[in-house]
Design a protein around this motif. Structure first.
Motif, PDB file in Angstrom:
ATOM      1  N   ARG A   8       0.847  -1.192   0.000  1.00 58.87           N
ATOM      2  CA  ARG A   8       0.000   0.000   0.000  1.00 58.87           C
ATOM      3  C   ARG A   8       0.876   1.234   0.000  1.00 58.87           C
ATOM      4  O   ARG A   8       1.953   1.223   0.583  1.00 58.87           O
ATOM      5  N   ARG A  11       2.235   7.537   3.377  1.00 56.01           N
ATOM      6  CA  ARG A  11       2.530   8.961   3.458  1.00 56.01           C
ATOM      7  C   ARG A  11       3.058   9.234   4.850  1.00 56.01           C
ATOM      8  O   ARG A  11       2.666   8.552   5.777  1.00 56.01           O
ATOM      9  N   GLN A  22      -1.808   3.874   3.692  1.00 58.47           N
ATOM     10  CA  GLN A  22      -3.046   4.469   3.200  1.00 58.47           C
ATOM     11  C   GLN A  22      -4.070   3.379   2.909  1.00 58.47           C
ATOM     12  O   GLN A  22      -3.721   2.302   2.418  1.00 58.47           O
ATOM     13  N   ARG A  24      -7.147   1.412   1.008  1.00 56.21           N
ATOM     14  CA  ARG A  24      -7.305   1.143  -0.430  1.00 56.21           C
ATOM     15  C   ARG A  24      -8.200   2.164  -1.114  1.00 56.21           C
ATOM     16  O   ARG A  24      -7.997   2.491  -2.270  1.00 56.21           O
ATOM     17  N   SER A  25      -9.221   2.648  -0.413  1.00 59.01           N
ATOM     18  CA  SER A  25     -10.159   3.587  -1.031  1.00 59.01           C
ATOM     19  C   SER A  25      -9.440   4.886  -1.384  1.00 59.01           C
ATOM     20  O   SER A  25      -8.632   5.387  -0.614  1.00 59.01           O
ATOM     21  N   ARG A  26      -9.766   5.413  -2.536  1.00 61.78           N
ATOM     22  CA  ARG A  26      -9.034   6.564  -3.036  1.00 61.78           C
ATOM     23  C   ARG A  26      -9.415   7.856  -2.329  1.00 61.78           C
ATOM     24  O   ARG A  26      -8.630   8.787  -2.258  1.00 61.78           O
ATOM     25  N   TRP A  27     -10.641   7.932  -1.840  1.00 65.16           N
ATOM     26  CA  TRP A  27     -11.110   9.212  -1.306  1.00 65.16           C
ATOM     27  C   TRP A  27     -10.771   9.430   0.164  1.00 65.16           C
ATOM     28  O   TRP A  27     -10.982  10.499   0.685  1.00 65.16           O
ATOM     29  N   ARG A  28     -10.278   8.391   0.829  1.00 65.96           N
ATOM     30  CA  ARG A  28      -9.903   8.579   2.244  1.00 65.96           C
ATOM     31  C   ARG A  28      -8.399   8.547   2.395  1.00 65.96           C
ATOM     32  O   ARG A  28      -7.760   7.573   2.014  1.00 65.96           O
ATOM     33  N   ARG A  29      -7.842   9.615   2.924  1.00 69.15           N
ATOM     34  CA  ARG A  29      -6.388   9.665   3.142  1.00 69.15           C
ATOM     35  C   ARG A  29      -6.115   9.771   4.626  1.00 69.15           C
ATOM     36  O   ARG A  29      -6.754  10.549   5.323  1.00 69.15           O
TER      37      ARG A  29
END
Length: 54
Positions: A8, A11, A22, A24-29
């Motif tokens: 994964r 950051r 991070q 897997r879902s793109r919208w949650r950081r």
């Protein structure tokens, strides 16, 4: 053997710089490595906001 082995993207934590995995879902950081760091950052933001106000 095939496929990704759970690699994964990471950051750095905004508080201590530790790498944060991070989701897997793109919208949650995720910006912090732990709940306490997230909470502490929220407190610091409030303090800075208060100081800016004066």
């Amino acid at each position: 053997m095939g496929g990704d082995m759970g690699e994964r993207p990471t950051r750095p934590c905004k508080w201590c710089g530790k790498p944060v995995e991070q989701p897997r879902s793109r919208w949650r950081r995720r910006s912090f490595c732990s709940k306490s760091h997230r909470r502490r950052n929220r407190v610091m933001d409030a303090v800075f906001e208060f100081l800016d106000f004066w």
